[in-house]
Write a protein that holds these residues in place. Structure first.
Motif, PDB file in Angstrom:
ATOM      1  N   UNK A  93      29.414  41.549  38.431  1.00  0.00           N
ATOM      2  CA  UNK A  93      30.194  42.780  38.401  1.00  0.00           C
ATOM      3  C   UNK A  93      31.624  42.531  38.877  1.00  0.00           C
ATOM      4  N   UNK A  94      31.771  41.696  39.910  1.00  0.00           N
ATOM      5  CA  UNK A  94      33.108  41.371  40.417  1.00  0.00           C
ATOM      6  C   UNK A  94      33.949  40.695  39.343  1.00  0.00           C
ATOM      7  N   UNK A  95      33.393  39.686  38.700  1.00  0.00           N
ATOM      8  CA  UNK A  95      34.121  38.969  37.660  1.00  0.00           C
ATOM      9  C   UNK A  95      34.444  39.886  36.487  1.00  0.00           C
ATOM     10  N   UNK A  96      33.498  40.738  36.115  1.00  0.00           N
ATOM     11  CA  UNK A  96      33.737  41.670  35.002  1.00  0.00           C
ATOM     12  C   UNK A  96      34.933  42.570  35.299  1.00  0.00           C
ATOM     13  N   UNK A  97      34.973  43.135  36.492  1.00  0.00           N
ATOM     14  CA  UNK A  97      36.056  44.057  36.836  1.00  0.00           C
ATOM     15  C   UNK A  97      37.409  43.343  36.870  1.00  0.00           C
ATOM     16  N   UNK A 110      32.627  39.871  29.140  1.00  0.00           N
ATOM     17  CA  UNK A 110      31.724  41.012  29.050  1.00  0.00           C
ATOM     18  C   UNK A 110      30.710  41.022  30.184  1.00  0.00           C
ATOM     19  N   UNK A 111      30.403  42.188  30.655  1.00  0.00           N
ATOM     20  CA  UNK A 111      29.425  42.353  31.721  1.00  0.00           C
ATOM     21  C   UNK A 111      28.056  41.872  31.262  1.00  0.00           C
ATOM     22  N   UNK A 112      27.430  41.030  32.065  1.00  0.00           N
ATOM     23  CA  UNK A 112      26.096  40.535  31.762  1.00  0.00           C
ATOM     24  C   UNK A 112      26.042  39.457  30.705  1.00  0.00           C
ATOM     25  N   UNK A 113      27.179  39.095  30.117  1.00  0.00           N
ATOM     26  CA  UNK A 113      27.215  38.065  29.071  1.00  0.00           C
ATOM     27  C   UNK A 113      27.217  36.679  29.720  1.00  0.00           C
ATOM     28  N   UNK A 131      39.625  35.999  35.901  1.00  0.00           N
ATOM     29  CA  UNK A 131      38.190  36.219  35.935  1.00  0.00           C
ATOM     30  C   UNK A 131      37.422  34.933  35.713  1.00  0.00           C
ATOM     31  N   UNK A 132      37.922  34.086  34.807  1.00  0.00           N
ATOM     32  CA  UNK A 132      37.273  32.805  34.531  1.00  0.00           C
ATOM     33  C   UNK A 132      37.309  31.900  35.757  1.00  0.00           C
ATOM     34  N   UNK A 133      38.425  31.908  36.486  1.00  0.00           N
ATOM     35  CA  UNK A 133      38.544  31.082  37.690  1.00  0.00           C
ATOM     36  C   UNK A 133      37.541  31.527  38.753  1.00  0.00           C
TER      37      UNK A 133
END
Length: 435
Positions: A93-97, A110-113, A131-133
């Motif tokens: 969730x943190x990375x998604x946001x 994408x969330x959950x991907x 987000x990738x980092x």
């Protein structure tokens, strides 16, 4: 050079003061290239020798150049077999946001991907995906907070001395929507000196040269052929076909935040010579932060390295008139000297006319009278051809500091003369001195 290490526990007040203290009159700073930034450095990537510098020890914001440390730890984990390129990560969730937050540099996730480590790594290096980092920090260490600990430990291991890593992406902690890493403060910033950014770049290129294949990619599609297809454009505008193209440029990382300004760690190679440059908070002619100027100022540094610094070449006859030395008690009276290759060193043009070399005989090869003593084998080390330098060279790491020299060998063997010949010579020498 020995410096004071700034650790993560520094108070925000002290950090803020340190950051502001360098914001004075920095235009046309006192460097050979008169670079216009809060700090800068140019380093020979092969030797670690500092070619030009300004305010290189000052602790300053680095923004997304932080990702270079994340890159190092990911590549190290791959190298040690702790993770694989094909391993998958399911978006938290943190990375998604944070990967979808407006105004932040990202490749949308994408969330959950599930994404592979390779996909996340390329998104981080090429597009500077925050987000990738963060996702990669969770892959390597389980959480970003634990990863931050690894970042600071690795910085010390690499010989860095002025640094503070507080997250994996380079975002200001207060931009992380309240999800900054545990153990850090909301007002903390990633901060590293120009010299230590060059040190990190030196190790990154030396230890994992494959990083340049990714950092030098101008464009690349993320998940090409899927409904997530996304064209990633490299943030480095000095790559081929870009607005500030520079021949030989293939890395490494840009960074931009209001705190850090516009920063860039660059590298380029021409004719087998590679340089590393660092610009912290580039300024325009009015003293204002400028995204374009980080590339313009980098060009100044690299141009000086490639054009203002040349390779000087010295041979044995630059140090001695005759390339022979007398040998005591040998069948032959002299031994011819040779070197495998000339002594080559890169130095500024203005220093070349004053450069000189010396031939230093290995004292272990001399007898008590200071003479070479037979027997001598062909290829045996006799001494060294050493550069005489009135100016003390500086290096990003103390252990890289060394004399510039090449070994001088015996070009042929000299056997020891028999007892009768040696006795006759000694008698002759005695009467020669007597009369």
């Amino acid at each position: 050079m020995k410096k004071v290490r700034f650790k993560q526990s520094l108070s925000v007040a002290i950090i803020s003061f340190m950051g502001l203290s360098s914001m004075g009159d920095t235009a046309f700073a006192a460097s050979k290239t008169k670079v216009n930034a809060d700090a800068a450095i140019l380093v020979n990537a092969d030797t670690g020798k500092i070619v030009d510098k300004y305010n290189e020890d000052q602790l300053l914001g680095i923004a997304s150049m932080t990702k270079m440390m994340t890159e190092y730890l990911v590549l190290e984990a791959i190298d040690k077999g702790k993770i694989k390129w094909t391993d998958t990560y399911t978006v938290s969730d943190k990375v998604y946001q944070l990967a979808n937050a407006p105004g932040l540099s990202n490749v949308p996730l994408r969330s959950g991907e599930a994404y592979t480590v390779k996909e996340l790594y390329e998104a981080m290096v090429i597009k500077s995906g925050n987000g990738a980092a963060i996702a990669l920090s969770e892959v390597v260490a389980g959480s970003e907070g634990e990863f931050v600990k690894l970042m600071n430990v690795k910085a010390e291991d690499l010989g860095m001395e002025n640094y503070q890593f507080v997250n994996s992406s380079g975002l200001s902690n207060y931009d992380m929507l309240g999800m900054h890493p545990e153990g850090t403060d909301v007002n903390d910033e990633n901060m590293v000196s120009a010299e230590d950014m060059a040190t990190l770049a030196y190790h990154l290129i030396k230890d994992y040269p494959e990083v340049l294949e990714t950092s030098g990619a101008n464009y690349k599609y993320f998940r090409k052929g899927t409904d997530e297809e996304y064209l990633m454009k490299n943030t480095n505008a000095m790559l081929k076909d870009r607005s500030y193209y520079y021949k030989g440029a293939d890395g490494l990382k840009t960074g931009t935040t209001p705190f850090a300004g516009s920063t860039f760690t660059g590298t380029a190679e021409r004719d087998g010579v590679r340089y590393i440059s660092v610009i912290l908070d580039a300024k325009d002619q009015y003293g204002q932060p400028s995204s374009a100027e980080r590339f313009i100022q980098t060009r100044k540094l690299l141009d000086y390295g490639f054009n203002g610094v040349q390779t000087a070449q010295f041979n044995l006859d630059d140090a001695v008139k005759e390339k022979t030395l007398p040998v005591k008690d040998g069948k032959e009276f002299k031994v011819k000297l040779t070197v495998d290759k000339p002594l080559k060193v890169r130095m500024p043009k203005e220093e070349m006319d004053h450069a000189n070399v010396s031939f230093n005989v290995d004292e272990g090869k001399l007898n008590e009278n200071g003479e070479l003593q037979a027997p001598i084998e062909k290829g045996e080390k006799i001494g060294e051809l050493v550069l005489l330098n009135n100016k003390k060279d500086e290096y990003i790491l103390d252990e890289l500091d060394q004399e510039t020299k090449v070994v001088v060998y015996a070009a042929s063997s000299v056997e020891k003369a028999n007892w009768f010949v040696r006795s006759a010579r000694n008698i002759g020498e005695f009467f020669g001195k007597l009369f």
